[in-house]
Design an enzyme around this catalytic site. Structure first.
Site, mmCIF file in Angstrom:
data_model
loop_
_atom_site.group_PDB
_atom_site.id
_atom_site.type_symbol
_atom_site.label_atom_id
_atom_site.label_comp_id
_atom_site.label_asym_id
_atom_site.label_seq_id
_atom_site.Cartn_x
_atom_site.Cartn_y
_atom_site.Cartn_z
ATOM 1 N N HIS A 94 -10.500 -5.460 -3.290
ATOM 2 C CA HIS A 94 -9.162 -5.562 -2.724
ATOM 3 C C HIS A 94 -9.241 -5.766 -1.225
ATOM 4 O O HIS A 94 -10.094 -5.213 -0.543
ATOM 5 C CB HIS A 94 -8.298 -4.342 -3.057
ATOM 6 C CG HIS A 94 -8.838 -3.032 -2.576
ATOM 7 N ND1 HIS A 94 -9.909 -2.398 -3.177
ATOM 8 C CD2 HIS A 94 -8.454 -2.227 -1.563
ATOM 9 C CE1 HIS A 94 -10.159 -1.254 -2.554
ATOM 10 N NE2 HIS A 94 -9.285 -1.131 -1.557
ATOM 11 N N ASN B 61 -13.019 -3.275 2.566
ATOM 12 C CA ASN B 61 -13.971 -2.167 2.654
ATOM 13 C C ASN B 61 -14.891 -2.272 1.447
ATOM 14 O O ASN B 61 -14.421 -2.429 0.323
ATOM 15 C CB ASN B 61 -13.244 -0.823 2.646
ATOM 16 C CG ASN B 61 -12.315 -0.679 3.826
ATOM 17 O OD1 ASN B 61 -12.612 -1.113 4.925
ATOM 18 N ND2 ASN B 61 -11.169 -0.076 3.600
ATOM 19 N N ASP C 206 0.850 -1.192 0.000
ATOM 20 C CA ASP C 206 0.000 0.000 0.000
ATOM 21 C C ASP C 206 0.884 1.240 0.000
ATOM 22 O O ASP C 206 1.921 1.271 0.676
ATOM 23 C CB ASP C 206 -0.896 -0.015 1.241
ATOM 24 C CG ASP C 206 -2.008 0.998 1.178
ATOM 25 O OD1 ASP C 206 -1.714 2.218 1.240
ATOM 26 O OD2 ASP C 206 -3.174 0.596 1.078
ATOM 27 N N ILE C 207 0.495 2.264 -0.761
ATOM 28 C CA ILE C 207 1.314 3.480 -0.831
ATOM 29 C C ILE C 207 1.167 4.355 0.406
ATOM 30 O O ILE C 207 1.955 5.275 0.602
ATOM 31 C CB ILE C 207 1.014 4.302 -2.104
ATOM 32 C CG1 ILE C 207 -0.433 4.770 -2.126
ATOM 33 C CG2 ILE C 207 1.369 3.524 -3.353
ATOM 34 C CD1 ILE C 207 -0.734 5.774 -3.218
ATOM 35 N N GLN D 217 -14.230 2.709 0.878
ATOM 36 C CA GLN D 217 -13.649 2.086 -0.308
ATOM 37 C C GLN D 217 -13.433 3.202 -1.320
ATOM 38 O O GLN D 217 -14.359 3.952 -1.636
ATOM 39 C CB GLN D 217 -14.572 1.016 -0.895
ATOM 40 C CG GLN D 217 -13.959 0.308 -2.094
ATOM 41 C CD GLN D 217 -14.860 -0.771 -2.676
ATOM 42 O OE1 GLN D 217 -16.006 -0.950 -2.259
ATOM 43 N NE2 GLN D 217 -14.341 -1.484 -3.665
ATOM 44 N N HIS E 21 -6.986 -5.682 2.389
ATOM 45 C CA HIS E 21 -5.811 -5.101 3.039
ATOM 46 C C HIS E 21 -5.268 -6.130 4.022
ATOM 47 O O HIS E 21 -5.979 -6.519 4.957
ATOM 48 C CB HIS E 21 -6.189 -3.843 3.827
ATOM 49 C CG HIS E 21 -6.732 -2.735 2.998
ATOM 50 N ND1 HIS E 21 -5.981 -1.623 2.692
ATOM 51 C CD2 HIS E 21 -7.949 -2.551 2.420
ATOM 52 C CE1 HIS E 21 -6.722 -0.796 1.970
ATOM 53 N NE2 HIS E 21 -7.912 -1.340 1.783
#
Length: 114
Positions: free
Chosen positions: A100, A87, A33-34, A94, A102
């Protein structure tokens, strides 16, 4: 569902947008994740485009199982306990409407989340 031309995660799957990929297989891609919320914060996405995990499970059950297997593999490599969060919908925060999960690990993850 076929790739969506305006979907960021579809572009990552296709290699059009770079990502720090940590694992992948025929069903899913996992990348960092960024904006990490834990020492290990990896997104796991299916290669097929579905807006959320429920839609993925309904339309592509094999892809949903593959995504969960890859998420577990990523979490096992991080060692110890982990949280897997999906989410679903704007009210759940989301922001990319491509399914996706996490994977969060690497620190104590208290309850409630936050």
């Amino acid at each position: 569902m076929s790739p969506s031309a305006d979907c960021l995660f579809c572009k990552i799957v296709e290699g059009e947008v770079p990502a720090d990929v940590v694992a992948q297989d025929e069903h899913a891609v996992a990348f960092r994740d960024i904006s990490p919320q834990a020492p290990t914060h990896v997104l796991v996405i299916p290669r097929v485009h579905q807006p959320d995990v429920g839609s993925l499970a309904e339309a592509e059950p094999e892809a949903a199982v593959g995504l969960l297997r890859l998420a577990r593999r990523v979490a096992d490599e991080a060692g110890g306990s982990y949280r897997l969060v999906f989410n679903t919908g704007a009210d759940a925060h989301q922001t990319v409407f491509h399914c996706h999960g996490h994977v969060l690990a690497g620190r104590s993850l208290g309850w409630p989340p936050g």
